[in-house]
Design a protein around this motif. Structure first.
Motif, mmCIF file in Angstrom:
data_model
loop_
_atom_site.group_PDB
_atom_site.id
_atom_site.type_symbol
_atom_site.label_atom_id
_atom_site.label_comp_id
_atom_site.label_asym_id
_atom_site.label_seq_id
_atom_site.Cartn_x
_atom_site.Cartn_y
_atom_site.Cartn_z
ATOM 1 N N MET A 1 0.846 -1.242 0.022
ATOM 2 C CA MET A 1 0.074 0.032 -0.007
ATOM 3 C C MET A 1 0.831 1.199 -0.046
ATOM 4 O O MET A 1 1.816 1.450 0.831
ATOM 5 N N ASN A 2 0.519 1.967 -0.923
ATOM 6 C CA ASN A 2 1.487 3.192 -1.172
ATOM 7 C C ASN A 2 0.796 4.401 -0.105
ATOM 8 O O ASN A 2 -0.240 4.449 0.139
ATOM 9 N N SER A 3 1.703 5.099 0.639
ATOM 10 C CA SER A 3 1.371 6.196 1.351
ATOM 11 C C SER A 3 1.169 7.398 0.650
ATOM 12 O O SER A 3 1.722 7.734 -0.138
ATOM 13 N N PRO A 4 0.114 8.313 0.845
ATOM 14 C CA PRO A 4 -0.356 9.498 0.328
ATOM 15 C C PRO A 4 0.716 10.436 0.322
ATOM 16 O O PRO A 4 1.603 10.713 1.242
ATOM 17 N N ASP A 5 1.000 11.334 -0.769
ATOM 18 C CA ASP A 5 1.778 12.455 -0.761
ATOM 19 C C ASP A 5 1.138 13.643 -0.270
ATOM 20 O O ASP A 5 0.278 14.250 -0.818
ATOM 21 N N TYR A 6 1.591 13.848 1.175
ATOM 22 C CA TYR A 6 1.014 15.101 1.854
ATOM 23 C C TYR A 6 1.606 16.426 1.265
ATOM 24 O O TYR A 6 1.308 17.349 1.681
ATOM 25 N N THR A 7 3.027 16.196 0.971
ATOM 26 C CA THR A 7 3.666 17.369 0.503
ATOM 27 C C THR A 7 3.173 18.549 -0.348
ATOM 28 O O THR A 7 2.767 19.502 0.054
ATOM 29 N N ALA A 8 2.637 18.166 -1.510
ATOM 30 C CA ALA A 8 2.103 19.033 -2.434
ATOM 31 C C ALA A 8 0.529 19.449 -1.847
ATOM 32 O O ALA A 8 0.360 20.589 -1.800
ATOM 33 N N LYS A 9 0.027 18.600 -1.177
ATOM 34 C CA LYS A 9 -1.455 19.059 -0.685
ATOM 35 C C LYS A 9 -1.121 20.047 0.549
ATOM 36 O O LYS A 9 -1.565 20.974 0.890
ATOM 37 N N GLY A 10 -0.076 19.660 1.209
ATOM 38 C CA GLY A 10 0.247 20.571 2.489
ATOM 39 C C GLY A 10 0.667 21.828 2.258
ATOM 40 O O GLY A 10 0.270 22.983 2.451
ATOM 41 N N GLU A 11 1.292 21.980 0.918
ATOM 42 C CA GLU A 11 1.848 23.308 0.441
ATOM 43 C C GLU A 11 0.672 23.872 -0.015
ATOM 44 O O GLU A 11 0.593 25.134 0.367
ATOM 45 N N LEU A 13 -2.431 23.809 1.149
ATOM 46 C CA LEU A 13 -3.290 24.040 2.149
ATOM 47 C C LEU A 13 -2.681 25.116 2.927
ATOM 48 O O LEU A 13 -3.245 26.255 3.315
ATOM 49 N N GLY A 14 -1.185 25.259 3.021
ATOM 50 C CA GLY A 14 -0.566 26.526 3.726
ATOM 51 C C GLY A 14 -0.727 27.660 2.726
ATOM 52 O O GLY A 14 -1.180 28.779 3.430
ATOM 53 N N ASN A 15 -0.929 27.633 1.587
ATOM 54 C CA ASN A 15 -1.155 28.829 0.704
ATOM 55 C C ASN A 15 -2.464 29.042 0.997
ATOM 56 O O ASN A 15 -2.763 30.450 0.920
ATOM 57 N N ARG A 16 -3.296 28.160 0.969
ATOM 58 C CA ARG A 16 -4.801 28.682 1.073
ATOM 59 C C ARG A 16 -5.134 29.319 2.451
ATOM 60 O O ARG A 16 -5.913 30.179 2.693
ATOM 61 N N MET A 17 -4.507 28.852 3.622
ATOM 62 C CA MET A 17 -4.459 29.405 4.687
ATOM 63 C C MET A 17 -4.139 30.715 4.806
ATOM 64 O O MET A 17 -4.785 31.627 5.509
ATOM 65 N N MET A 18 -2.924 31.078 4.379
ATOM 66 C CA MET A 18 -2.497 32.362 4.204
ATOM 67 C C MET A 18 -3.414 33.109 3.423
ATOM 68 O O MET A 18 -3.735 34.340 3.837
ATOM 69 N N LYS A 19 -3.991 32.691 2.447
ATOM 70 C CA LYS A 19 -5.246 33.401 1.472
ATOM 71 C C LYS A 19 -6.370 33.880 2.529
ATOM 72 O O LYS A 19 -6.568 35.028 2.713
ATOM 73 N N VAL A 20 -6.648 32.899 3.349
ATOM 74 C CA VAL A 20 -7.924 33.088 4.383
ATOM 75 C C VAL A 20 -7.281 34.203 5.343
ATOM 76 O O VAL A 20 -7.907 35.082 5.791
ATOM 77 N N PHE A 64 0.942 39.316 5.515
ATOM 78 C CA PHE A 64 0.348 38.114 4.814
ATOM 79 C C PHE A 64 0.441 38.453 3.384
ATOM 80 O O PHE A 64 0.775 37.475 2.625
ATOM 81 N N GLN A 65 0.341 39.763 2.944
ATOM 82 C CA GLN A 65 0.329 40.025 1.361
ATOM 83 C C GLN A 65 1.681 39.655 0.924
ATOM 84 O O GLN A 65 2.090 39.103 -0.150
ATOM 85 N N GLU A 66 2.764 40.151 1.763
ATOM 86 C CA GLU A 66 4.102 40.038 1.336
ATOM 87 C C GLU A 66 4.467 38.528 1.190
ATOM 88 O O GLU A 66 5.145 38.019 0.442
ATOM 89 N N GLU A 67 4.016 37.826 2.187
ATOM 90 C CA GLU A 67 4.261 36.280 2.212
ATOM 91 C C GLU A 67 3.530 35.624 0.948
ATOM 92 O O GLU A 67 4.034 34.657 0.175
ATOM 93 N N LEU A 68 2.282 35.968 0.701
ATOM 94 C CA LEU A 68 1.759 35.451 -0.471
ATOM 95 C C LEU A 68 2.229 35.847 -1.918
ATOM 96 O O LEU A 68 2.614 35.038 -2.817
ATOM 97 N N ARG A 70 5.625 36.451 -2.032
ATOM 98 C CA ARG A 70 6.719 35.504 -2.003
ATOM 99 C C ARG A 70 6.623 34.064 -2.360
ATOM 100 O O ARG A 70 7.319 33.626 -3.043
ATOM 101 N N ARG A 71 5.288 33.781 -1.859
ATOM 102 C CA ARG A 71 5.132 32.549 -2.568
ATOM 103 C C ARG A 71 4.664 32.354 -4.078
ATOM 104 O O ARG A 71 4.238 31.057 -4.370
ATOM 105 N N ASN A 72 4.295 33.311 -4.628
ATOM 106 C CA ASN A 72 3.785 33.621 -5.905
ATOM 107 C C ASN A 72 2.334 33.008 -5.945
ATOM 108 O O ASN A 72 1.960 32.455 -6.767
ATOM 109 N N TYR A 73 1.620 33.452 -4.913
ATOM 110 C CA TYR A 73 0.158 32.880 -4.788
ATOM 111 C C TYR A 73 -0.720 34.015 -4.853
ATOM 112 O O TYR A 73 -0.465 35.086 -4.319
ATOM 113 N N PRO A 74 -1.804 33.865 -5.464
ATOM 114 C CA PRO A 74 -2.634 35.279 -5.699
ATOM 115 C C PRO A 74 -3.385 35.712 -4.523
ATOM 116 O O PRO A 74 -3.552 34.552 -3.687
#
Length: 75
Positions: A1-11, A13-20, A64-68, A70-74
């Motif tokens: 059984m393969n373990s799920p890849d949380y890295t991409a999802k976690g990143e 999620l982090g971006n979405r949390m920053m946006k919120v 928060f705007q500066e961090e968004l 930096r992450r190149n996230y809208p």
């Protein structure tokens, strides 16, 4: 059984949390601005404290705007 890849999802999620969080700071600025307007009319003794609170929220939103950016996230 393969373990799920949380890295991409976690990143994502982090971006979405920053946006919120950024949106929450913007909302707080709107609320304090309205309270400040009313305080000038009805409770002048609270004006200085509300100005200080508003200043804090503006700084938070900038962080928060500066961090968004930096992450190149809208916004």
């Amino acid at each position: 059984m393969n373990s799920p890849d949380y890295t991409a999802k976690g990143e994502d999620l982090g971006n979405r949390m920053m946006k919120v969080d950024h949106a929450g700071e913007h909302g707080a600025i709107c609320i304090y601005s309205g309270q400040l307007f009313m305080a000038r009319l009805f409770v002048p003794g609270m004006v200085d404290e509300l100005k200080e609170f508003l200043s804090h929220e503006r700084r938070h939103r900038t962080v928060f705007q500066e961090e968004l950016q930096r992450r190149n996230y809208p916004r």
